[in-house]
Design an enzyme around this catalytic site. Structure first.
Site, PDB file in Angstrom:
ATOM      1  N   SER A  50     126.682  52.466 -15.542  1.00 58.42           N
ATOM      2  CA  SER A  50     127.781  51.497 -15.662  1.00 58.42           C
ATOM      3  C   SER A  50     127.790  50.560 -14.456  1.00 58.42           C
ATOM      4  CB  SER A  50     129.131  52.215 -15.775  1.00 58.42           C
ATOM      5  OG  SER A  50     129.277  53.159 -14.733  1.00 58.42           O
ATOM      6  N   ASP A  88     122.264  58.592 -13.224  1.00 58.34           N
ATOM      7  CA  ASP A  88     121.913  58.272 -14.609  1.00 58.34           C
ATOM      8  C   ASP A  88     120.471  57.799 -14.719  1.00 58.34           C
ATOM      9  OD1 ASP A  88     123.798  58.667 -16.600  1.00 58.34           O
ATOM     10  OD2 ASP A  88     124.843  56.778 -16.223  1.00 58.34           O
ATOM     11  N   GLU A 187     131.851  61.517 -24.571  1.00 53.43           N
ATOM     12  CA  GLU A 187     132.519  60.215 -24.418  1.00 53.43           C
ATOM     13  C   GLU A 187     133.140  59.735 -25.735  1.00 53.43           C
ATOM     14  OE1 GLU A 187     130.388  57.244 -22.210  1.00 53.43           O
ATOM     15  OE2 GLU A 187     131.811  55.668 -22.747  1.00 53.43           O
TER      16      GLU A 187
END
Ligand code: KIV
Length: 275
Positions: A50, A88, A187
């Protein structure tokens, strides 16, 4: 003289052992500064992809590269001492084959000093997760909404809203769990589905927009600090950093324009030359 014991990092097995216990507190971090502030308050810092949106103003995480993740991963590891740091794997760095995923994960772990990696996908990534975990790479799974699939999903949408879609998400959860993930991010799924997933997997679930039924929670730090206007509906803002920063920069700009700025003689303690 006091000798302080060195701070020990929380490990993947310690996170895994928290299943069903006290909720696991996790946040994203991309910088040394914010990592240092959060370090004593959270168990795990995720260097999420993100960062593409938050730090680089991208629309999605698709363009994020392994080098971007390595650079911010290093910063977060340097800034923290105690929290486990997970980085990530960006889109395109792990999907082609388990062997390529292993090469890229090892490169990332060696370059950053992080304690584990996260990758998106359920059943389709299970073989890769097993390959990695059997070779010493701690893997955090990520199921439900997987933002790297935005181009095929057509947007960031809550998953499993329809009960008929639950079975494939539950299958994803089982597959990632059986493949050896030490924890699983869930999520954007509704509470009853998050509760069911949490019940059937042995790894702790970390929810984001997936209710309090999970074993822990994660939010994007800048979202919960109120630095971003565009945040998902489920984000509770715990601060208003945008207003704070705006106020501070305005104060600075006003001082500069009014020449109301510390003069160098104050800053450096200059003395007049001897007469
Ligand atoms: O990239 C990210 O920040 C994430 C979390 C929000 C789970 O994957």
């Amino acid at each position: 003289m006091s000798v302080q014991a060195p701070v020990r990092r929380i490990t993947a097995p310690e996170i895994a052992s928290r299943k069903g216990g006290e909720p696991i507190v996790t946040l994203t971090a991309y910088h040394a500064h914010t990592a240092a502030i959060a370090d004593e308050l959270v168990e795990l810092l995720l260097v999420g992809d993100s960062l593409g949106m938050v730090m680089h103003g991208l629309e999605t995480t698709v363009p994020v590269t392994l080098d971007m993740m390595i650079s911010q991963g290093r910063a977060v590891v340097r800034g923290s001492q105690r929290a486990m740091v997970v980085v990530d794997m960006p889109f395109g760095s792990y999907e082609a084959s388990p062997a390529e995923a292993f090469r890229n994960c090892v490169h990332l772990l060696k370059e950053t000093g992080a304690g584990g990696v996260k990758l998106e996908g359920g059943v389709r990534m299970a073989e890769t997760i097993r390959f990695l975990t059997e070779r010493g790479v701690p893997v955090m799974g990520h199921i439900g909404l997987t933002p790297q699939s935005v181009l095929t999903l057509g947007g960031f949408k809550a998953q499993g809203r329809d009960e008929k879609d639950w079975e494939s998400i539950l299958a994803d959860a089982r597959a990632v769990d059986e493949a050896g993930a030490f924890s699983i991010v869930v999520e954007a799924v509704a509470e009853p589905l998050a509760a069911r997933i949490t019940e059937i997997v042995k790894a702790p679930t970390i929810g984001i927009g997936a209710s309090a039924a999970c074993d822990g929670q994660i939010l994007v730090m800048e979202d919960m600090l109120g630095l971003n206007d565009r945040v998902p509906k489920f984000v509770k803002k715990y601060g208003s950093l945008k207003d704070h920063i705006h106020g501070a920069i305005k104060g600075y700009a006003d001082d500069v324009r009014q020449r109301s700025f510390p003069a160098p003689e104050h800053t450096y303690g200059m003395r007049k030359a001897a007469e």
